[in-house]
Write a protein that holds these residues in place. Structure first.
Motif, short mmCIF file in Angstrom:
data_model
loop_
_atom_site.label_atom_id
_atom_site.label_comp_id
_atom_site.label_asym_id
_atom_site.label_seq_id
_atom_site.Cartn_x
_atom_site.Cartn_y
_atom_site.Cartn_z
N ILE A 290 -11.46 5.27 13.74
CA ILE A 290 -10.19 4.87 13.12
C ILE A 290 -10.43 3.88 11.98
CG2 ILE A 290 -8.05 3.60 13.53
CD1 ILE A 290 -8.06 4.86 16.36
N THR A 291 -11.33 2.93 12.19
CA THR A 291 -11.62 1.95 11.15
C THR A 291 -12.17 2.62 9.90
OG1 THR A 291 -12.05 0.20 12.77
CG2 THR A 291 -12.97 -0.11 10.57
N SER A 292 -13.15 3.48 10.07
CA SER A 292 -13.74 4.18 8.93
C SER A 292 -12.69 5.03 8.21
CB SER A 292 -14.90 5.07 9.40
OG SER A 292 -15.42 5.84 8.34
N ALA A 293 -11.87 5.74 8.97
CA ALA A 293 -10.86 6.62 8.37
C ALA A 293 -9.78 5.83 7.65
CB ALA A 293 -10.24 7.50 9.45
N VAL A 294 -9.36 4.71 8.22
CA VAL A 294 -8.32 3.89 7.58
C VAL A 294 -8.83 3.30 6.27
CG1 VAL A 294 -6.98 1.75 7.77
CG2 VAL A 294 -7.02 3.38 9.67
N ILE A 295 -10.08 2.84 6.26
CA ILE A 295 -10.65 2.32 5.01
C ILE A 295 -10.73 3.43 3.97
CG2 ILE A 295 -12.69 1.30 3.92
CD1 ILE A 295 -13.28 -0.09 6.58
N ARG A 296 -11.17 4.62 4.39
CA ARG A 296 -11.23 5.75 3.45
C ARG A 296 -9.85 6.05 2.88
NH1 ARG A 296 -14.79 10.49 2.90
NH2 ARG A 296 -15.95 9.78 4.75
N GLY A 297 -8.85 6.07 3.76
CA GLY A 297 -7.50 6.32 3.26
C GLY A 297 -7.02 5.21 2.34
N SER A 298 -7.39 3.97 2.65
CA SER A 298 -6.87 2.82 1.88
C SER A 298 -7.30 2.85 0.43
CB SER A 298 -7.33 1.51 2.53
OG SER A 298 -8.71 1.26 2.30
N TYR A 299 -8.55 3.28 0.15
CA TYR A 299 -8.95 3.24 -1.25
C TYR A 299 -8.49 4.47 -2.03
CZ TYR A 299 -13.27 5.64 0.47
OH TYR A 299 -14.19 6.48 1.07
N HIS A 300 -7.66 5.30 -1.38
CA HIS A 300 -6.97 6.38 -2.09
C HIS A 300 -5.47 6.11 -2.17
CE1 HIS A 300 -10.74 8.51 -0.99
NE2 HIS A 300 -10.53 9.17 -2.11
N LEU A 301 -5.03 4.94 -1.73
CA LEU A 301 -3.60 4.62 -1.73
C LEU A 301 -3.01 4.57 -3.13
CD1 LEU A 301 -2.78 1.90 0.96
CD2 LEU A 301 -1.46 3.95 0.45
N TYR A 302 -3.83 4.30 -4.13
CA TYR A 302 -3.31 4.24 -5.50
C TYR A 302 -2.67 5.57 -5.90
CZ TYR A 302 -7.36 7.00 -6.89
OH TYR A 302 -8.28 8.01 -7.00
N GLN A 303 -3.06 6.66 -5.22
CA GLN A 303 -2.48 7.98 -5.51
C GLN A 303 -1.12 8.15 -4.86
OE1 GLN A 303 -5.25 11.01 -4.29
NE2 GLN A 303 -6.97 10.10 -5.41
N GLY A 304 -0.85 7.37 -3.80
CA GLY A 304 0.38 7.51 -3.04
C GLY A 304 0.08 7.73 -1.57
N TRP A 305 1.14 7.91 -0.80
CA TRP A 305 0.97 8.01 0.66
C TRP A 305 0.36 9.34 1.07
CZ3 TRP A 305 1.05 3.62 2.99
CH2 TRP A 305 1.79 2.57 2.43
N GLY A 306 0.53 10.35 0.26
CA GLY A 306 -0.12 11.63 0.54
C GLY A 306 -1.63 11.51 0.43
N GLY A 307 -2.10 10.80 -0.61
CA GLY A 307 -3.54 10.57 -0.77
C GLY A 307 -4.11 9.77 0.39
N PHE A 308 -3.34 8.78 0.85
CA PHE A 308 -3.77 7.99 2.00
C PHE A 308 -3.89 8.85 3.25
CE2 PHE A 308 -2.53 5.67 5.86
CZ PHE A 308 -3.53 4.71 5.91
N ALA A 309 -2.84 9.62 3.55
CA ALA A 309 -2.82 10.43 4.77
C ALA A 309 -3.89 11.50 4.75
CB ALA A 309 -1.44 11.06 4.96
N GLY A 310 -4.03 12.18 3.62
CA GLY A 310 -5.02 13.25 3.53
C GLY A 310 -6.44 12.75 3.72
N ASN A 311 -6.75 11.61 3.11
CA ASN A 311 -8.11 11.08 3.23
C ASN A 311 -8.35 10.41 4.57
OD1 ASN A 311 -9.82 11.27 0.57
ND2 ASN A 311 -7.68 11.01 -0.05
#
Length: 259
Positions: free
Chosen positions: A193-214
């Motif tokens: 979960i930690t690794s996945a949340v960090i991965r999603g976080s640095y794609h947040l600039y794209q929006g919530w879809g980028g966060f969720a997908g990553n």
């Protein structure tokens, strides 16, 4: 697991590993995550819906001077790989050879190539659907996957950028982080979960879809790594996904308005 003796070597299980992890993240993808959180806050407080905003990847630095722009692009790609090299160097202090420890080597090229291709196919098509759905719902920006001007070197640079992203993210976020958090005594669900949340976080600039997908991609990649203990198939998959996004956008965007 092989360890190296000596008073100056950080051993697996040492509290100093926690500090090491924070430093590696602070100079690489963790830092990107923090800036990305600030970016999404700025975007959401503009008073303009997210799908009316644009996120540009691989932007030109000096579009009017192509040779200087090419130099900027190549130097940027080279420096962006350095955190992955640092992570390998630090892993090598406790798990020599680090490349073998995390499966970042060429010992199984056939397996890595075909398995990486399968992973990319399974991730890529649903990922595109998620992006289009998130944009339609107004929770994701319009992602311009390439902002480079049209030159003979545009596609080679985009391929290099895709490979750089793959090496950096999979070596640091999967090979390094999962190894270190395990050595610090974390349980598998918390590690994933930690690794996945960090991965999603640095794609947040794209929006919530980028966060969720990553985030989903991070969970899948983490599970695959725990099963096969190899980063290389993930590097192959990530490279193919980004090549498809970067080069595909460059070639198809002028003809497809929905991209």
């Amino acid at each position: 697991m092989t360890t190296i003796s000596g008073p100056d070597v950080v051993r697996a299980g040492s509290p100093r590993l926690g500090v090491e992890v924070l430093i590696v993240l602070a100079i690489s993808l963790g830092q990107s995550g923090v800036y990305s959180v600030l970016r999404i806050i700025e975007r959401m407080t503009r008073g303009v819906q997210l799908n009316q905003q644009t996120s540009t990847l691989n932007a030109s630095v000096t579009p009017d001077r192509p040779w200087l722009d090419l130099t900027y692009q190549l130097i940027g790609i080279a420096f962006a790989v350095v955190p992955a090299l640092l992570a390998l160097y630090l892993l090598n202090l406790t798990d020599r050879p680090a490349t073998k420890r995390i499966g970042f080597d060429l010992s199984r090229p056939g397996f890595d190539a075909w398995f990486g291709t399968v992973i990319a196919a399974c991730i890529g098509i649903p990922g595109l659907g998620l992006y289009l759905a998130a944009k339609a719902l107004g929770v994701n920006t319009q992602v311009q996957a390439s902002g480079l001007t049209d030159h003979w070197w545009t596609i080679p640079v985009l391929i290099l950028a895709a490979a750089q992203n793959a090496v950096l993210e999979e070596v640091v976020m999967i090979g390094y982080l999962l190894t270190r958090l395990g050595q610090l005594g974390w349980r598998v669900p918390a590690i994933l979960i930690t690794s996945a949340v960090i991965r999603g976080s640095y794609h947040l600039y794209q929006g919530w879809g980028g966060f969720a997908g990553n985030l989903i991609m991070g969970l899948v990649f983490g599970l695959i790594y725990l099963r096969w203990k190899r980063v290389m198939p993930l590097v192959v998959a990530h490279t193919l996904l980004d090549v498809g996004a970067f080069v595909g956008y460059t070639l198809l965007a002028p003809h497809l308005s929905w991209l």
